[in-house]
Design a protein around this motif. Structure first.
Motif, PDB file in Angstrom:
ATOM      1  N   GLY A  19      -6.109   1.636  13.660  1.00 13.07           N
ATOM      2  CA  GLY A  19      -5.919   0.226  12.984  1.00 13.07           C
ATOM      3  C   GLY A  19      -5.369  -0.650  13.943  1.00 13.07           C
ATOM      4  N   GLN A  79      -9.505   9.208  12.145  1.00  9.61           N
ATOM      5  CA  GLN A  79      -9.969   8.219  11.266  1.00  9.61           C
ATOM      6  C   GLN A  79     -10.178   8.998   9.843  1.00  9.61           C
ATOM      7  N   SER A  88      -0.319   7.474   5.429  1.00 14.03           N
ATOM      8  CA  SER A  88      -0.075   6.114   5.752  1.00 14.03           C
ATOM      9  C   SER A  88       0.879   5.832   6.972  1.00 14.03           C
ATOM     10  N   ASP A  90       1.769   5.984  11.008  1.00 12.61           N
ATOM     11  CA  ASP A  90       1.083   5.686  12.175  1.00 12.61           C
ATOM     12  C   ASP A  90       0.376   6.987  12.874  1.00 12.61           C
TER      13      ASP A  90
END
Length: 170
Positions: A19, A79, A88, A90
């Protein structure tokens, strides 16, 4: 391999984060950190462990922890697991062998090209104090031995509430 020193400083390390941005450990921060190193996409036990962590995420956060997870997998593999399992927290990727060594992790070669295409870290679970020192260091040389997250959280709540020091420092 040099093992991490309980009560000692966590090395300053950064990892690219899914992200964007990065995950950084070491150094002072406002909260405790639960830092989990997992073997990678090839490990079914890791997926179960991290799925269990996802179910407990709010419990850890309510106890004052930020959560960071990292593996040696490249971005695409990390990913794919995040997407498949809905994690959810990191997630970092591209943990290098030098970083594995800095953390005192056991390192394994793949058993076959079907397992993975690179050396990887065996599991490590670290509870890091806000001052950037190790409170808990749990290293494993294989996928089957990891701290129970419910027990670990219960123990960490007790540790924080009673201001207990790191143990096993000698």
């Amino acid at each position: 391999m040099t093992k991490p020193e309980a009560g000692g400083p966590v090395p300053h390390l950064t990892f690219p984060k899914l992200g964007g941005g990065e995950i950084a450990i070491g150094g002072a921060r406002d909260r405790w950190t639960l830092f989990v190193v997992y073997r990678g996409k090839h490990c079914g036990r890791c997926k179960r462990y991290l799925t269990g962590l996802e179910k407990m995420k709010s419990d850890w956060e309510n106890a004052g922890f930020e959560i960071a997870v990292v593996s040696a997998d490249p971005k695409g593999k990390a990913q794919a697991d995040k997407d498949a399992f809905g994690w959810s927290f990191d997630i970092g990727f591209d943990l290098s062998e030098a970083q594995m060594q800095d953390l005192g992790l056991y390192i394994s070669d793949p058993l076959s090209p079907d397992e993975t295409d690179r050396r990887f870290a065996e599991p490590g679970v670290f509870c890091i104090r806000p001052d950037g020192t190790y409170q808990i260091v749990a290293l494993s040389n294989g996928p089957s031995a990891r701290p129970d997250l419910t027990e670990l959280l219960d123990g960490m709540i007790f540790t924080i509430e009673n201001d207990k020091p790191a143990r096993g420092t000698a």
